[in-house]
Design an enzyme around this catalytic site. Sequence first.
Site: not given
Ligand code: GLA
Length: 388
Positions: A35, A124-126, A128, A161, A173, A222
Amino acid sequence: MSNLISGVKKSFGELFSCDPAVVVRAPGRVNLIGEHTDYNDGFVIPVAIDRFIAMAASKSEGEEVELHSLDYTSSVRFPLSHIEYDHQNQWSNYFKGVAYLLRQEGYKVGGCRVVLKGDIPQGAGLSSSAALEVASALTLKSLFALPLADKELIRLCQRAENEFVGVRCGIMDQFVSCLARQGSALFLDCRELSYRNIPFSDEFRVMICNTMVRRELANSQYNIRRGECEEGVRILAQKLPGIKALRDVSLEDFLQHQHLLPPVVAKRCRHVIRENQRVLEGTEMLKKGDMLTFGRLMHLSHYSLKEDYEVSCAELDCMVELAESTEGVVGARMTGAGFGGCTVNIVQRDKAEEAQRSISSRYKKEMEVEPEIYLSSPAEGALEELFH
Ligand code: GLA
């Protein structure tokens, strides 16, 4: 055929009285380990999940794009010659960003009609958003027969993005949404873009626990974390000439020079350097099917993200603690950018449903919110599938 695929096909038929020329779908993802390493040129091991964005599309006359979102029951039209960010219909910006960059790169994209629908929980961090970008790029590639190689398509989605939507995400992602293989996790070297699919033992399942906390802070924090990593590299490079990213710094070198760094920057760097080591070790454990040791690495990853990288929150910590005290769960940690969203867990297949029930009721009691918990198996990436 999945419900999403038949859903977009049917709606396309109802709206335009013909069949779509192209139907694609792109999965969301969950990261098993690695991560905040992707933008440090490091290593990650995500899996694609069996939640998708599906799109049905056909070419149309002229230079206009017509998008219909079934989830938002909303439509957007825009001319390709003048693509602007849409503040009202945020969902449309991912398609727009991809179309914009394709045109900028000289690809011949024409008018089209697109119907889309998804079942990846949003915010939700998945991922989308990555799935939406990948589905958009694949749709345009197929409709207009664009000579776009896989990795070029992935990079372009990431740039959409970064440059159009305005989020400085890494490459993980979009990469896994494209190139994952069913039943496997994907080890990715984010500098070389070399990767390997590692079979995921079918005695285990991936369990995703959504804390239901929306990741409000995620974008601003971030970018701050990215800046701190860059600062670390700048300072360390004075002693370690030739390093380009934290990926190039060994733990020994870091320990020797960490006193030069502001304390917060040192903590961020320590997380990234150790996390990269955990990913490399984790790859070997996954290959051997040693899920207990892999789970131990997940535990260390979580606490490093909590203490050193400081991207966890009370709800994520609570969810991890509950999972770690649940029978059958061998690994648990926060996943994605942090500040809310989901945890990822590895759970024995025969204990998965019981674990799901137990974690759900205990989280509800502690946090007074009903979590959403999904069991998933590693799914297929978008590039291997086209539904005509
Ligand atoms: C988000 C970003 C990814 C990555 C994660 C952290 O999901 O889109 O590129 O940096 O955070 O691991």
